[in-house]
Design an enzyme around this catalytic site. Structure first.
Site, PDB file in Angstrom:
ATOM      1  N   LYS A  82      -6.451  -2.717  -6.910  1.00 15.63           N
ATOM      2  CA  LYS A  82      -6.749  -2.030  -5.642  1.00 15.63           C
ATOM      3  C   LYS A  82      -7.938  -1.084  -5.879  1.00 15.63           C
ATOM      4  O   LYS A  82      -8.675  -1.258  -6.839  1.00 15.63           O
ATOM      5  CB  LYS A  82      -5.512  -1.292  -5.141  1.00 15.63           C
ATOM      6  CG  LYS A  82      -4.330  -2.218  -4.840  1.00 15.63           C
ATOM      7  CD  LYS A  82      -4.618  -3.175  -3.687  1.00 15.63           C
ATOM      8  CE  LYS A  82      -3.423  -4.061  -3.379  1.00 15.63           C
ATOM      9  NZ  LYS A  82      -3.749  -5.087  -2.381  1.00 15.63           N
ATOM     10  N   ASP A 133       0.817  -1.222   0.000  1.00 18.34           N
ATOM     11  CA  ASP A 133       0.000   0.000   0.000  1.00 18.34           C
ATOM     12  C   ASP A 133       0.854   1.277   0.000  1.00 18.34           C
ATOM     13  O   ASP A 133       0.331   2.379  -0.157  1.00 18.34           O
ATOM     14  CB  ASP A 133      -0.954   0.002   1.206  1.00 18.34           C
ATOM     15  CG  ASP A 133      -1.932  -1.159   1.124  1.00 18.34           C
ATOM     16  OD1 ASP A 133      -2.192  -1.640   0.003  1.00 18.34           O
ATOM     17  OD2 ASP A 133      -2.416  -1.609   2.190  1.00 18.34           O
TER      18      ASP A 133
HETATM   19  O1  SPQ Z   1      -9.348  -2.804   2.150  1.00 19.26           O
HETATM   20  P1  SPQ Z   1      -8.726  -2.423   0.851  1.00 19.26           P
HETATM   21  O2  SPQ Z   1      -9.614  -1.493   0.103  1.00 19.26           O
HETATM   22  O3  SPQ Z   1      -8.329  -3.606   0.017  1.00 19.26           O
HETATM   23  O4  SPQ Z   1      -7.407  -1.618   1.246  1.00 19.26           O
HETATM   24  C1  SPQ Z   1      -6.027  -1.618   0.844  1.00 19.26           C
HETATM   25  C2  SPQ Z   1      -5.521  -0.140   1.095  1.00 19.26           C
HETATM   26  O5  SPQ Z   1      -4.768   0.424   0.320  1.00 19.26           O
HETATM   27  O6  SPQ Z   1      -5.889   0.375   2.143  1.00 19.26           O
HETATM   28  C3  SPQ Z   1      -5.773  -2.063  -0.596  1.00 19.26           C
HETATM   29  F1  SPQ Z   1      -6.350  -1.372  -1.481  1.00 19.26           F
HETATM   30  O7  SPQ Z   1      -5.222  -2.408   1.735  1.00 19.26           O
HETATM   31  C4  SPQ Z   1      -5.224  -3.840   1.790  1.00 19.26           C
HETATM   32  C5  SPQ Z   1      -3.855  -4.364   1.400  1.00 19.26           C
HETATM   33  O8  SPQ Z   1      -3.478  -3.967   0.110  1.00 19.26           O
HETATM   34  C6  SPQ Z   1      -5.551  -4.231   3.205  1.00 19.26           C
HETATM   35  C7  SPQ Z   1      -5.181  -5.636   3.535  1.00 19.26           C
HETATM   36  C8  SPQ Z   1      -5.709  -6.252   4.764  1.00 19.26           C
HETATM   37  O9  SPQ Z   1      -6.112  -5.530   5.702  1.00 19.26           O
HETATM   38  O10 SPQ Z   1      -5.694  -7.496   4.823  1.00 19.26           O
HETATM   39  C9  SPQ Z   1      -4.310  -6.382   2.752  1.00 19.26           C
HETATM   40  C10 SPQ Z   1      -3.769  -5.893   1.481  1.00 19.26           C
HETATM   41  O11 SPQ Z   1      -4.531  -6.438   0.409  1.00 19.26           O
HETATM   42  P2  SPQ Z   1      -4.229  -7.904  -0.174  1.00 19.26           P
HETATM   43  O12 SPQ Z   1      -5.136  -8.026  -1.373  1.00 19.26           O
HETATM   44  O13 SPQ Z   1      -2.781  -7.888  -0.556  1.00 19.26           O
HETATM   45  O14 SPQ Z   1      -4.541  -8.892   0.841  1.00 19.26           O
END
Ligand code: SPQ
Length: 433
Positions: free
Chosen positions: A341, A314
């Site tokens: 994302k 992120d």
């Molecule tokens: O919740 P959301 O919208 O997916 O939020 C993001 C962010 O930038 O705040 C991604 F867009 O964070 C995710 C992160 O990229 C939050 C997260 C988690 O809390 O488990 C994990 C990551 O995503 P992923 O797809 O790699 O598991």
């Protein structure tokens, strides 16, 4: 539209950024799955986490919130009530994907929806393994897009090898595994953030972590507990990067999360030549946190790839901006996840930074940035993506002309109070002594 004009040349002082978004979601989720009372302090009162609270209230869980203090009182997952309407996850991928895993093992039938951006994000990375466990999820093309109807029911444990490094997928399957018959095992190729594993232990789940493998035994009742949420290092990353880029700047971050699965930004700042000092580190219940000071340094290019990517996924928008101020060519690769994302972050970051003079190109799985370049002003859009919006605001600090940000409201998704904290840290140059 918000115009950011940076007329104070340096950033200095202390800041306590708001609570960690990932940990706040999970605290409300596990507090609602567990029986009894859970007390959460330091909760992030950003839009995404408020959507998670709303959903559990609709399921009959009593949740009281006074600012960043939240008390959850739940009868436990088996005692939830049928919601009277759809469960709306707003812009939050974490809410949607983790709820799919939770609802699949409940005895509730519900419809999960999201906003326009979330309704375009892939859900089959979660619905496919959940279906293998026996979950009944219908809707979208092949269960890939919201809205989805979930009929909770009997689940069977699986042994799942994750094709993508994703904490959301891992967490959704672990949550489903809590209510499945048998022991669910998940293997990752690269370690993703491990907040769910840490918190499951706190709530008394029968969980084992062995390197890249996590196992959870189904059928155990969880009990409410106390959760202290540290500051979000992904939010701090914006001011850390600003301090690293602006000569004379030095910012101290108090009570910030230092979970090693999230501290890739500190490694990158150090590799690029910024000064990073861990002034204090504490191992809180569940999560490490501490005080970190980041100061300006002459920046050089770096390569960001492989196992580092999930530890800073992120932070890549703000790292791309940082790279525009570094000497040499920075290469970001293995980050194709950025394309799914809140917006396609490779396309968004590249297009917005180009508008203000950056020498940046998009690749299939990342970005290549040549630096250093002087940045000019202009109108940048956030694409409704909080991380792109905050990157634009930090760009304004080093740009020669004002920057207007379209749709800056989305920043409240993860950092309500972002502009107030920025105002507090911005100082005339002589304030540093
Ligand atoms: O919740 P959301 O919208 O997916 O939020 C993001 C962010 O930038 O705040 C991604 F867009 O964070 C995710 C992160 O990229 C939050 C997260 C988690 O809390 O488990 C994990 C990551 O995503 P992923 O797809 O790699 O598991």
């Amino acid at each position: 539209m918000k115009t950011v004009v940076f007329d104070k040349p340096i950033l200095t002082g202390d800041v306590a950024v708001p609570g960690d978004k990932s940990i706040s979601h999970r605290a409300v989720m596990l507090g609602s799955i567990a029986e009894g009372e859970t007390k959460i302090t330091g909760f992030l009162d950003g839009e995404d986490c408020l959507r998670t609270i709303d959903i559990f209230r609709q399921l009959g869980v009593s949740i009281e919130r006074e600012g960043t203090n939240v008390t959850v009182d739940s009868p436990g997952l088996q005692g939830w009530q049928l919601p009277s309407g759809d469960l709306y996850a707003g812009n939050s991928g974490t809410t949607a994907r983790l709820m799919l895993g939770i609802l699949a093992g409940s005895n509730i039938e519900s419809v999960l929806t999201g906003d326009e951006s979330l309704s375009k994000r892939p859900m089959n990375r979660v619905t496919l393994p959940l279906s293998t466990m026996g979950a009944s999820i219908a809707g979208g093309p092949d269960g890939n897009l919201l809205p989805l109807t979930i009929a909770g029911g009997h689940l069977t444990a699986i042994d799942y090898k994750m094709p993508v490094a994703s904490a959301q997928v891992k967490s959704a399957i672990l949550f489903a595994g809590l209510n499945a018959e048998g022991t669910t095992t998940i293997s990752e190729k690269t370690v993703s953030r491990d907040h769910t594993e840490r918190m499951l232990m706190q709530f008394g789940a029968s969980i084992q972590v062995d390197g890249f493998k996590v196992s959870v035994k189904g059928g155990n009742v969880l009990h409410g507990t106390e959760v202290i949420v540290p500051g979000d290092i992904s939010s701090a990353a914006f001011f850390m990067s600003a301090a690293a880029m602006i000569k004379g700047s030095s910012v101290t971050f108090k009570n910030v999360g230092l979970n090693p699965t999230r501290t890739g930004i500190l490694d990158v700042l150090r590799n690029m030549g910024a000064r990073v000092e861990i002034l204090e580190e504490k191992n809180g219940v569940g999560e490490p946190f501490g005080t970190v000071k980041v100061s300006y340094g002459e920046l050089r290019a770096t390569e960001i790839s492989g196992e580092l990517i999930p530890r800073l996924i992120d932070e890549l928008p703000i790292i791309a901006l940082l790279a525009t101020q570094a000497e040499g060519t920075t290469v970001i690769k293995d980050a194709e996840e950025l394309r799914v994302k809140e917006t396609d972050r490779i396309a968004a970051v590249t297009s917005e930074l180009k508008k203000i003079g950056a020498d940046i190109e998009a690749t299939d799985d990342g970005m290549i940035i040549h630096g250093p370049t002087a940045l000019t002003g202009g109108t940048l859009t956030s694409y409704g993506d909080h991380r792109v919006g905050m990157m634009a605001a930090i760009a304004a600090l080093i740009a020669s002309e004002p920057i207007q940000i379209e749709d800056p409201e989305c920043i409240a998704i993860s950092y309500p109070g972002f502009f107030e904290d920025l105002d507090k840290l911005a100082q005339p140059a002589n304030a540093n002594g």
